[in-house]
Design a protein around this motif. Structure first.
Motif, PDB file in Angstrom:
ATOM      1  N   ASN A  42     -20.971  26.900 -64.155  1.00 45.68           N
ATOM      2  CA  ASN A  42     -20.221  26.065 -65.097  1.00 45.68           C
ATOM      3  C   ASN A  42     -20.205  26.732 -66.468  1.00 45.68           C
ATOM      4  O   ASN A  42     -21.213  26.749 -67.173  1.00 45.68           O
ATOM      5  N   GLU A  43     -19.054  27.287 -66.864  1.00 44.84           N
ATOM      6  CA  GLU A  43     -18.977  28.002 -68.128  1.00 44.84           C
ATOM      7  C   GLU A  43     -19.170  27.069 -69.323  1.00 44.84           C
ATOM      8  O   GLU A  43     -19.512  27.521 -70.428  1.00 44.84           O
ATOM      9  N   LEU A  44     -18.983  25.762 -69.115  1.00 45.64           N
ATOM     10  CA  LEU A  44     -19.176  24.810 -70.206  1.00 45.64           C
ATOM     11  C   LEU A  44     -20.649  24.641 -70.552  1.00 45.64           C
ATOM     12  O   LEU A  44     -20.984  24.122 -71.627  1.00 45.64           O
TER      13      LEU A  44
ATOM     14  N   ASP B 103     -14.471  26.700 -65.269  1.00 51.02           N
ATOM     15  CA  ASP B 103     -14.427  25.413 -65.975  1.00 51.02           C
ATOM     16  C   ASP B 103     -14.417  24.290 -64.941  1.00 51.02           C
ATOM     17  O   ASP B 103     -13.401  24.027 -64.303  1.00 51.02           O
TER      18      ASP B 103
ATOM     19  N   GLU C 257     -14.348  21.223 -65.227  1.00 48.56           N
ATOM     20  CA  GLU C 257     -13.557  20.044 -65.567  1.00 48.56           C
ATOM     21  C   GLU C 257     -12.061  20.308 -65.491  1.00 48.56           C
ATOM     22  O   GLU C 257     -11.256  19.407 -65.719  1.00 48.56           O
ATOM     23  N   ASN C 258     -11.688  21.543 -65.176  1.00 48.34           N
ATOM     24  CA  ASN C 258     -10.277  21.904 -65.054  1.00 48.34           C
ATOM     25  C   ASN C 258      -9.900  21.849 -63.578  1.00 48.34           C
ATOM     26  O   ASN C 258     -10.252  22.730 -62.795  1.00 48.34           O
TER      27      ASN C 258
END
Length: 543
Positions: free
Chosen positions: A454-456, A476, A478-479
């Motif tokens: 998760n890059e976030l 991402d 959430e994308n």
């Protein structure tokens, strides 16, 4: 020749015996991951690490690691052996430089034994990172630079062109290993001390000296010019990042290195004792030589203290002047027929404390080695008996003011530890719940399936990429469009999947838990335990 053989044999014990005992650290992981991608993707001139450009460090050590990876894939011992070879080069040039500057073979050999028993030198010679390369090459540059600067130009055997050319080559190799680090931390302090110590003999040498600079610049700059020409934006980003790191990353107060002497390990008290300058310059025969080593040591300390970014491992190049300075004390104790009371007291305090520690060491081996099931009973008994014999030797050497015998005892103590106890040291970093992400290599469901994090939540730890032996790319979570495009895939998450993905995306995918992996080398509850090493791996497929 006998001394060279002894030095190489001691280097083998210091750098090669049980060189796989210690766990990999983040610096090794970065270097080896980059080397793997060099081999697998052929990007030798433009390195990548976990799929991203890796231009922060010059490529020479990684090229070596890449060659080893091609010949002996996934072989940590082979990777560390390259560092061991560089350790031998550093030690040999250390010895040659001492002989050249101080013109005393006995002193040079004593200094080399002290250098080889600084724990920082042993550790770096067993670690597949960049530091050992840049300083080893710079030691070679210093040897040839000294010969170039101070050889009498009227001597028949004076060879300024050869000496300055080799000095330029070694400087360039040092720069290709870790940029200007060794120029600042090892070469510049040496030049300051050398100019105070003695005026260079430069008559008829200026053309060779300028040629040295040209050779150094060409070797140092060609790869950077290539990157600037073909990847200017990435190069500018790296320059800004690295310059910002030196100013804003790991910022410490100027006095942070006050305990620099502790980095020499067993020689810490003697290193501190070398700073009693007012006493030693009165009693040491080679006063100018001793002061040269002090100038070198203090210049390095001051220059390193000027830099905002500070880490204790940055003191590694200081082991060179520290070892030379300590050797002057040991040589003084050895050569002086009637030692003054102050010198005797300093020797008794330093040697007595080390002898005391050696005496209790067999007990520590039994308690923390055998009773903790880190070594066998036979190993504990053999190592304990040998160290007890060495401790008796050290006490006798101390009582009779035999400093050379004391040094030989310390060297023997280190050899015993390197041959019998390194596995115990490596085993001391244990986590009963250790279950490395390396295990996913054997999971059939993950063969050919891309792996994401998760890059976030920030970048993935490079140690995990190293252990997984594959890229773990950013995504991402959430994308929805990016997630669906990546399927089927596997994800590495710190938290359960339901906490990482929006419900809307979870309703569209099937999840299969592969496992929970704990790559912490230390148990829970200790300060070295990090939650980011405790991860879940989950397989995602479209419903």
């Amino acid at each position: 020749m006998k001394r060279y053989i002894w030095i190489i044999l001691l280097c083998i014990a210091a750098f090669f015996v049980h060189n796989g005992a210690l766990q990999t650290d983040i610096m090794e992981s970065r270097n080896i991951v980059t080397a793997r991608e060099m081999v697998s993707e052929g990007n030798w001139l433009i390195p990548t690490m976990n799929g991203e450009l890796r231009l922060e460090k010059p490529p020479l050590p990684t090229w070596v690691a890449g060659f080893i990876e091609k010949v002996a894939p996934d072989n940590l011992k082979a990777q560390r052996s390259a560092a061991g070879v560089m350790g031998i080069i550093w030690v040999l040039f250390f010895y040659l430089t001492a002989k050249e500057i101080f013109r005393k073979k006995d002193y040079a050999f004593i200094a080399t034994l002290i250098f080889l028993t600084c724990y920082n030198i042993i550790l770096m010679g067993r670690t597949a990172t960049w530091d050992i390369y840049c300083h080893a090459f710079m030691m070679g540059a210093i040897f040839f630079l000294w010969k170039g600067l101070y050889d009498d130009p009227y001597r028949e055997k004076s060879r300024p062109w050869r000496n300055f050319t080799f000095a330029g080559i070694f400087m360039g190799l040092s720069f290709l290993s870790k940029g200007p680090v060794s120029f600042y931390a090892l070469l510049l302090p040496f030049i300051i001390a050398a100019l105070v110590y003695r005026r260079p003999l430069m008559r008829g040498k200026w053309k060779a000296f300028i040629f040295m600079i040209i050779v150094c610049v060409i070797l140092s700059a060609w790869w950077y010019l290539y990157i600037i020409a073909f990847h200017p934006e990435a190069a500018n980003a790296v320059i800004e990042k690295e310059s910002g790191s030196w100013i804003n990353h790991n910022v410490r107060p100027w006095w942070y290195y006050w305990r620099f002497f502790a980095e020499t390990g067993v020689w810490a008290l003697l290193t501190l004792s070398t700073l009693f300058i007012s006493h030693w310059k009165k009693v040491i025969y080679d006063r100018r030589g001793y002061l040269f080593t002090i100038w070198w040591m203090l210049a390095a300390l001051v220059l390193l203290s000027f830099m905002p970014e500070k880490k204790m491992r940055y003191l590694l190049p200081m082991m060179v002047p520290c070892s030379y300075a300590v050797a002057f004390l040991v040589y003084h104790f050895y050569k002086e027929y009637r030692l003054d009371k102050t010198s005797k007291l300093i020797f008794y305090i330093n040697a007595g404390l080390v002898s005391l520690i050696a005496t209790v060491f067999p007990v520590l081996i039994f308690i923390f080695g055998y009773q903790q099931h880190r070594i066998s009973l036979i190993t504990a008994i053999v190592a304990g008996m040998l160290i007890l014999v060495i401790a008796i030797w050290l006490w006798k050497s101390t009582a009779h003011l035999r400093s050379i015998e004391f040094v030989f005892g310390i060297v023997t103590l280190f050899v015993v530890a390197e041959c019998f106890l390194f596995n115990m040291i490596g085993a001391s970093f244990t986590n009963p719940e250790f279950n490395s992400i390396r295990g996913i290599r054997e999971v059939n469901e993950l063969k050919g399936v891309p792996l994401y994090y998760n890059e976030l939540k920030g970048p993935i730890r490079m140690e995990l990429v190293y252990e997984a032996h594959r890229k773990i790319l950013p995504l991402d979570f959430e994308n929805k469009e990016d997630v669906l495009k990546a399927l089927p895939c596997a994800v590495v998450t710190i938290e359960p999947i339901k906490n990482e993905f929006p419900k809307e995306i979870l309703n569209m995918i099937d999840t299969t838990m592969i496992g929970i992996y704990d790559d912490n080398r230390h148990p829970k509850g200790t300060k070295h335990y990090h939650e980011e090493f405790l991860n879940q791996v989950t397989l995602l497929k479209l419903k």
